[in-house]
Design a protein around this motif. Structure first.
Motif, PDB file in Angstrom:
ATOM      1  N   TYR A 149      19.819   9.939  67.833  1.00 53.05           N
ATOM      2  CA  TYR A 149      20.276   9.511  66.514  1.00 53.05           C
ATOM      3  C   TYR A 149      19.102   9.408  65.544  1.00 53.05           C
ATOM      4  N   GLN A 150      19.458   9.562  64.265  1.00 54.33           N
ATOM      5  CA  GLN A 150      18.491   9.320  63.197  1.00 54.33           C
ATOM      6  C   GLN A 150      18.703   7.899  62.659  1.00 54.33           C
ATOM      7  N   TYR A 151      17.616   7.250  62.301  1.00 55.01           N
ATOM      8  CA  TYR A 151      17.715   5.921  61.722  1.00 55.01           C
ATOM      9  C   TYR A 151      16.865   5.879  60.447  1.00 55.01           C
ATOM     10  N   LYS A 152      17.274   5.009  59.518  1.00 57.38           N
ATOM     11  CA  LYS A 152      16.519   4.861  58.276  1.00 57.38           C
ATOM     12  C   LYS A 152      16.716   3.453  57.748  1.00 57.38           C
ATOM     13  N   LEU A 153      15.612   2.847  57.351  1.00 58.02           N
ATOM     14  CA  LEU A 153      15.631   1.489  56.812  1.00 58.02           C
ATOM     15  C   LEU A 153      14.656   1.430  55.640  1.00 58.02           C
ATOM     16  N   VAL A 154      15.051   0.763  54.566  1.00 62.43           N
ATOM     17  CA  VAL A 154      14.194   0.624  53.396  1.00 62.43           C
ATOM     18  C   VAL A 154      13.807  -0.843  53.222  1.00 62.43           C
ATOM     19  N   VAL A 155      12.496  -1.079  53.137  1.00 61.12           N
ATOM     20  CA  VAL A 155      11.969  -2.412  52.819  1.00 61.12           C
ATOM     21  C   VAL A 155      11.382  -2.325  51.418  1.00 61.12           C
ATOM     22  N   GLN A 156      11.772  -3.217  50.534  1.00 62.86           N
ATOM     23  CA  GLN A 156      11.347  -3.121  49.142  1.00 62.86           C
ATOM     24  C   GLN A 156      10.898  -4.471  48.593  1.00 62.86           C
ATOM     25  N   GLN A 157      10.124  -4.403  47.532  1.00 59.89           N
ATOM     26  CA  GLN A 157       9.656  -5.610  46.848  1.00 59.89           C
ATOM     27  C   GLN A 157      10.416  -5.741  45.523  1.00 59.89           C
ATOM     28  N   LEU A 158      11.078  -6.846  45.358  1.00 54.41           N
ATOM     29  CA  LEU A 158      11.774  -7.142  44.115  1.00 54.41           C
ATOM     30  C   LEU A 158      10.913  -8.098  43.320  1.00 54.41           C
ATOM     31  N   ALA A 159      10.333  -7.579  42.254  1.00 52.23           N
ATOM     32  CA  ALA A 159       9.431  -8.422  41.458  1.00 52.23           C
ATOM     33  C   ALA A 159       9.249  -7.806  40.093  1.00 52.23           C
ATOM     34  N   ALA A 160       8.979  -8.663  39.115  1.00 54.15           N
ATOM     35  CA  ALA A 160       8.679  -8.168  37.783  1.00 54.15           C
ATOM     36  C   ALA A 160       7.247  -7.661  37.712  1.00 54.15           C
ATOM     37  N   ASN A 161       6.369  -8.283  38.496  1.00 51.12           N
ATOM     38  CA  ASN A 161       4.958  -7.891  38.550  1.00 51.12           C
ATOM     39  C   ASN A 161       4.631  -7.569  39.994  1.00 51.12           C
ATOM     40  N   HIS A 162       4.626  -6.275  40.319  1.00 47.35           N
ATOM     41  CA  HIS A 162       4.489  -5.859  41.705  1.00 47.35           C
ATOM     42  C   HIS A 162       3.041  -5.962  42.188  1.00 47.35           C
ATOM     43  N   GLN A 163       2.916  -6.481  43.400  1.00 49.55           N
ATOM     44  CA  GLN A 163       1.635  -6.569  44.095  1.00 49.55           C
ATOM     45  C   GLN A 163       1.767  -5.830  45.428  1.00 49.55           C
ATOM     46  N   ILE A 164       0.636  -5.520  46.026  1.00 45.37           N
ATOM     47  CA  ILE A 164       0.659  -4.856  47.329  1.00 45.37           C
ATOM     48  C   ILE A 164       1.206  -5.827  48.381  1.00 45.37           C
ATOM     49  N   VAL A 165       2.184  -5.372  49.151  1.00 44.77           N
ATOM     50  CA  VAL A 165       2.779  -6.169  50.229  1.00 44.77           C
ATOM     51  C   VAL A 165       2.273  -5.617  51.551  1.00 44.77           C
ATOM     52  N   THR A 166       1.821  -6.506  52.410  1.00 38.07           N
ATOM     53  CA  THR A 166       1.389  -6.119  53.750  1.00 38.07           C
ATOM     54  C   THR A 166       2.125  -6.976  54.768  1.00 38.07           C
ATOM     55  N   GLY A 167       2.194  -6.477  55.979  1.00 40.64           N
ATOM     56  CA  GLY A 167       2.866  -7.216  57.040  1.00 40.64           C
ATOM     57  C   GLY A 167       3.321  -6.253  58.121  1.00 40.64           C
ATOM     58  N   TYR A 168       4.392  -6.613  58.820  1.00 37.00           N
ATOM     59  CA  TYR A 168       4.890  -5.731  59.875  1.00 37.00           C
ATOM     60  C   TYR A 168       6.393  -5.974  60.085  1.00 37.00           C
ATOM     61  N   VAL A 169       7.011  -4.997  60.719  1.00 40.21           N
ATOM     62  CA  VAL A 169       8.421  -5.080  61.113  1.00 40.21           C
ATOM     63  C   VAL A 169       8.507  -4.702  62.584  1.00 40.21           C
ATOM     64  N   SER A 170       9.274  -5.467  63.335  1.00 40.12           N
ATOM     65  CA  SER A 170       9.563  -5.097  64.723  1.00 40.12           C
ATOM     66  C   SER A 170      11.083  -4.974  64.874  1.00 40.12           C
ATOM     67  N   MET A 171      11.506  -3.978  65.635  1.00 36.17           N
ATOM     68  CA  MET A 171      12.936  -3.722  65.820  1.00 36.17           C
ATOM     69  C   MET A 171      13.211  -3.421  67.286  1.00 36.17           C
ATOM     70  N   LYS A 172      14.389  -3.810  67.742  1.00 29.23           N
ATOM     71  CA  LYS A 172      14.811  -3.495  69.102  1.00 29.23           C
ATOM     72  C   LYS A 172      16.319  -3.244  69.116  1.00 29.23           C
ATOM     73  N   VAL A 173      16.727  -2.370  70.035  1.00 27.90           N
ATOM     74  CA  VAL A 173      18.145  -2.042  70.207  1.00 27.90           C
ATOM     75  C   VAL A 173      18.660  -2.855  71.384  1.00 27.90           C
ATOM     76  N   VAL A 174      19.705  -3.631  71.139  1.00 27.53           N
ATOM     77  CA  VAL A 174      20.269  -4.528  72.153  1.00 27.53           C
ATOM     78  C   VAL A 174      21.649  -4.010  72.544  1.00 27.53           C
ATOM     79  N   GLY A 175      21.936  -4.043  73.836  1.00 28.14           N
ATOM     80  CA  GLY A 175      23.244  -3.600  74.318  1.00 28.14           C
ATOM     81  C   GLY A 175      23.457  -4.019  75.753  1.00 28.14           C
TER      82      GLY A 175
END
Length: 248
Positions: A149-175
């Motif tokens: 399967y193909q997967y796609k996820l968008v992480v975005q910054q909602l702000a009037a004055n945008h700054q650089i965002v850093t960090g991480y995302v972890s994901m797992k498939v549960v079943g």
């Protein structure tokens, strides 16, 4: 001298007739002539009736042949008209299907454009309550390969004055697997992810996308996400997505 009557037998008077052989021949010839005339008359009468019958049959045959030719001509004309009507109907059907397909495609493009406009509008001018780091919807689509399967996820910054965002995302498939709950980190299922933590660094948005392969015997139920970011727009986001595959 008196005649003596003989008893027991009938007596006939005798008459003497002159012998005329020519008259007999003429009688026989006349009878033969009459027979010959009657025979020829019957023959010619039969020939006349047969000729009339043949002419009538020929007339009827010509009439039937003419009717057959007319029917064949009419049948050919109707066949041509039917073929033309079927061709016109087929062309109209294809044209209608093409217009319908183009309309569906155009509506899909309009919907995508509206989503993009809403997306960028949210980036550039979010409401006060919506400012910060936001995680969009997760889309899962099938591929030609089985259980891939193909997967796609968008992480975005909602702000009037945008700054650089850093960090991480972890994901797992549960079943479930073999009757028990099981989970697989995304980097185990997808060669597009190198580690359990997917690094984030963006100013406006970042796409997390790729392909994943499910193990045999494993039935997916949901995807669990954990996001951590720092800075002025720092956020801690934990989300669960149901395993929903979009129709291709």
């Amino acid at each position: 001298m008196a005649r003596k009557k003989v008893k027991g037998s009938k007596q006939y008077r005798m008459k003497v007739v002159p012998h005329r052989p020519v008259f007999g021949l003429m009688s026989v010839a006349g009878i033969a002539g009459l027979l010959l005339v009657a025979t020829w008359s019957a023959y010619y009468a039969g020939q006349y009736q047969e000729r009339n019958r043949s002419e009538e049959q020929a007339r009827q045959l010509n009439q039937l042949r003419s009717q057959f030719l007319n029917a064949s001509t009419e049948n050919e004309r109707l066949r041509v008209e039917l073929a033309s009507a079927e061709q016109s109907a087929l062309i109209e059907q294809k044209a209608s299907e093409q217009v319908r397909a183009e309309l569906v495609l155009e509506q899909s493009r309009i919907a995508e454009l509206r989503e993009e406009i809403a997306f960028y509008r949210g980036l550039m001018a979010p409401a006060a309550a919506e400012q910060g780091v936001s995680v969009g919807d997760l889309t899962i689509s099938p591929t030609a390969a089985e259980r891939r399967y193909q997967y796609k996820l968008v992480v975005q910054q909602l702000a009037a004055n945008h700054q650089i965002v850093t960090g991480y995302v972890s994901m797992k498939v549960v079943g479930s697997e073999n009757g028990a709950e099981a989970s697989y980190p995304l980097h185990v299922l997808s060669s597009d992810v190198e580690a359990e933590r997917i690094g984030l660094r963006f100013k406006y948005f970042q796409n997390i996308e790729g392909e994943l392969q499910l193990p045999e015997g494993f039935t997916p139920e949901r995807i669990e996400l954990s996001l951590r970011s720092g800075g002025r727009s720092g956020a801690n986001v934990d989300k669960r997505y149901a395993w929903l595959v979009q129709e291709s």
